[in-house]
Motif scaffolding. Structure first.
Motif, PDB file in Angstrom:
ATOM      1  N   TRP A  46      -3.640  83.589  35.824  1.00 40.11           N
ATOM      2  CA  TRP A  46      -4.434  84.244  36.864  1.00 40.11           C
ATOM      3  C   TRP A  46      -5.724  83.490  37.121  1.00 40.11           C
ATOM      4  O   TRP A  46      -6.222  83.459  38.263  1.00 40.11           O
ATOM      5  N   ARG A  47      -6.282  82.865  36.091  1.00 43.47           N
ATOM      6  CA  ARG A  47      -7.486  82.070  36.300  1.00 43.47           C
ATOM      7  C   ARG A  47      -7.184  80.860  37.188  1.00 43.47           C
ATOM      8  O   ARG A  47      -7.982  80.517  38.079  1.00 43.47           O
ATOM      9  N   TRP A  48      -6.055  80.202  36.913  1.00 44.16           N
ATOM     10  CA  TRP A  48      -5.659  79.085  37.780  1.00 44.16           C
ATOM     11  C   TRP A  48      -5.460  79.563  39.209  1.00 44.16           C
ATOM     12  O   TRP A  48      -5.920  78.922  40.163  1.00 44.16           O
ATOM     13  N   LEU A  49      -4.779  80.691  39.378  1.00 45.56           N
ATOM     14  CA  LEU A  49      -4.475  81.180  40.717  1.00 45.56           C
ATOM     15  C   LEU A  49      -5.753  81.533  41.481  1.00 45.56           C
ATOM     16  O   LEU A  49      -5.885  81.238  42.681  1.00 45.56           O
ATOM     17  N   ALA A  50      -6.706  82.155  40.796  1.00 45.59           N
ATOM     18  CA  ALA A  50      -7.976  82.482  41.441  1.00 45.59           C
ATOM     19  C   ALA A  50      -8.716  81.218  41.858  1.00 45.59           C
ATOM     20  O   ALA A  50      -9.270  81.129  42.959  1.00 45.59           O
TER      21      ALA A  50
ATOM     22  N   ILE B 207      -2.193  72.391  39.453  1.00 46.57           N
ATOM     23  CA  ILE B 207      -1.083  72.979  38.702  1.00 46.57           C
ATOM     24  C   ILE B 207      -0.809  72.234  37.400  1.00 46.57           C
ATOM     25  O   ILE B 207      -0.395  72.824  36.406  1.00 46.57           O
ATOM     26  N   ASP B 208      -1.077  70.934  37.379  1.00 44.26           N
ATOM     27  CA  ASP B 208      -0.795  70.160  36.170  1.00 44.26           C
ATOM     28  C   ASP B 208      -1.678  70.569  34.989  1.00 44.26           C
ATOM     29  O   ASP B 208      -1.360  70.279  33.837  1.00 44.26           O
TER      30      ASP B 208
ATOM     31  N   ALA C 290       9.507  72.522  34.478  1.00 42.71           N
ATOM     32  CA  ALA C 290       9.163  73.863  34.950  1.00 42.71           C
ATOM     33  C   ALA C 290       9.478  74.060  36.416  1.00 42.71           C
ATOM     34  O   ALA C 290       9.871  75.132  36.844  1.00 42.71           O
ATOM     35  N   THR C 291       9.293  72.996  37.192  1.00 43.93           N
ATOM     36  CA  THR C 291       9.446  73.138  38.640  1.00 43.93           C
ATOM     37  C   THR C 291      10.812  72.700  39.122  1.00 43.93           C
ATOM     38  O   THR C 291      11.086  72.746  40.337  1.00 43.93           O
ATOM     39  N   GLY C 292      11.680  72.263  38.218  1.00 44.99           N
ATOM     40  CA  GLY C 292      13.024  71.868  38.647  1.00 44.99           C
ATOM     41  C   GLY C 292      13.067  70.490  39.260  1.00 44.99           C
ATOM     42  O   GLY C 292      14.058  70.122  39.907  1.00 44.99           O
TER      43      GLY C 292
END
Length: 321
Positions: free
Chosen positions: A270-274, A304-305, A317-319
């Motif tokens: 959530w910290r990354w997303l914020a 994201i990394d 993780a991302t395929g």
């Protein structure tokens, strides 16, 4: 991304960078007592808390790191309006069970005793070198008699030496301990019996005699709980986008099915997303689209990394191929 950058190549305004940095830190690095106000307790956790409160037994919380075990103790204190009565004990590999009850400064006592012996042969009492630990404070030893119960948090008990949990059986069960140096029993008044919350990352098994004295609950974060957490936390950052939260919760839960070295915790996520939505330079719609497609597009998400330990983990993780 320019708006995000605090340190840049070449010349930049240091004072402006530090001012913007302080503004961001003020949002992300708040004390537990503030984050506890929006804590999202599950139904099973609420039931376990009420059972522990009713029985007067310690609540032992297990679960993945970052699942909210420590914050749960502060949430309990917040709900009972006891945030000014929280006493924490952060367990370390050399912690002793006695340290939760009291501390004795043996080195200072010995030095003063030697000095007194050399001067006049007087004996130095040990009492002035004793200090209450978290449980001693909750009992009201060396302070005003408590009017309200305290919340005592014993954090990450699985870090402790092997005998540590068993050395606390009497203290946690009968709410009393003895100060060995002066042979003095300390008993907690019955009407202010402290609320004990213990956390464990399950790095090793705890002994059965200790476990049977606890109410045990494992915090599980399924997609519905994840949505509630993301909704509550992102609301604090003015990010109420329902579609973004739906996509983000699904993305995070699905990470558990990927061959990652370590799945990011919900706290990290959530910290990354914020940060990504406020300072990532991409509109929410673009982030939603990337989160919904586990492909190379996901790798373009801002920062994201930083959630993954290596590019190989991110690709898994991302395929990505």
């Amino acid at each position: 991304m320019a708006e995000f950058e605090l340190i840049k190549e070449g010349a930049f305004d240091r004072d402006d960078a530090l001012k913007r940095r302080n503004e961001r830190v003020a949002s992300f690095a708040r004390p537990y007592r503030e984050f506890a106000k929006n804590y999202q307790a599950t139904g099973p956790l609420l039931a376990a808390v009420n059972v522990a409160l009713s029985l007067g037994r310690p609540l032992l919380l297990t679960g993945e790191p970052g699942s909210g075990k420590t914050l749960a103790a502060w949430w309990i204190a917040d709900r009972l309006q006891l945030t000014d009565h929280v006493h924490e004990f952060n367990v370390k590999s050399d912690s002793r069970a006695r340290d939760i009850c009291y501390e004795f400064d043996a080195v200072s006592w010995y030095r003063k005793s030697q000095l007194a012996k050399d001067l006049n042969g007087a004996e130095v009492p040990k009492d002035e070198f004793l200090r209450p630990g978290p449980l001693g404070k909750a009992f009201g030893w060396r302070g005003a008699p408590p009017k309200l119960p305290s919340v005592v948090l014993i954090d990450e008990i699985d870090k402790a030496p092997r005998d540590f949990p068993n050395d606390l059986l009497l203290e946690l069960d009968q709410m009393r301990f003895t100060i060995q140096e002066i042979d003095k029993p300390i008993i907690c008044p019955a009407d202010v019996r402290p609320i004990i919350v213990i956390t464990s990352n399950a790095e090793r098994r705890l002994p059965d005699p200790f476990l049977r004295r606890c109410v045990i609950h494992r915090i599980e974060l399924d997609i519905s709980v994840s949505k509630r957490i993301l909704t509550a936390r992102l609301k604090e950052f003015d990010v109420p986008n329902a579609e973004l939260i739906e996509a983000a919760a699904t993305f995070w839960v699905d990470l558990g099915l990927k061959p990652l070295a370590r799945k990011p915790t919900i706290d990290e996520f959530w910290r990354w997303l914020a940060l990504a939505t406020r300072h990532g330079g991409k509109p929410a719609a673009a982030i939603v689209a990337a989160l919904k497609i586990p492909s190379e597009a996901t790798r373009e998400l801002p920062f994201i990394d930083t959630l993954f330990s290596s590019p190989a983990d991110l690709k898994a993780a991302t395929g990505g191929a």
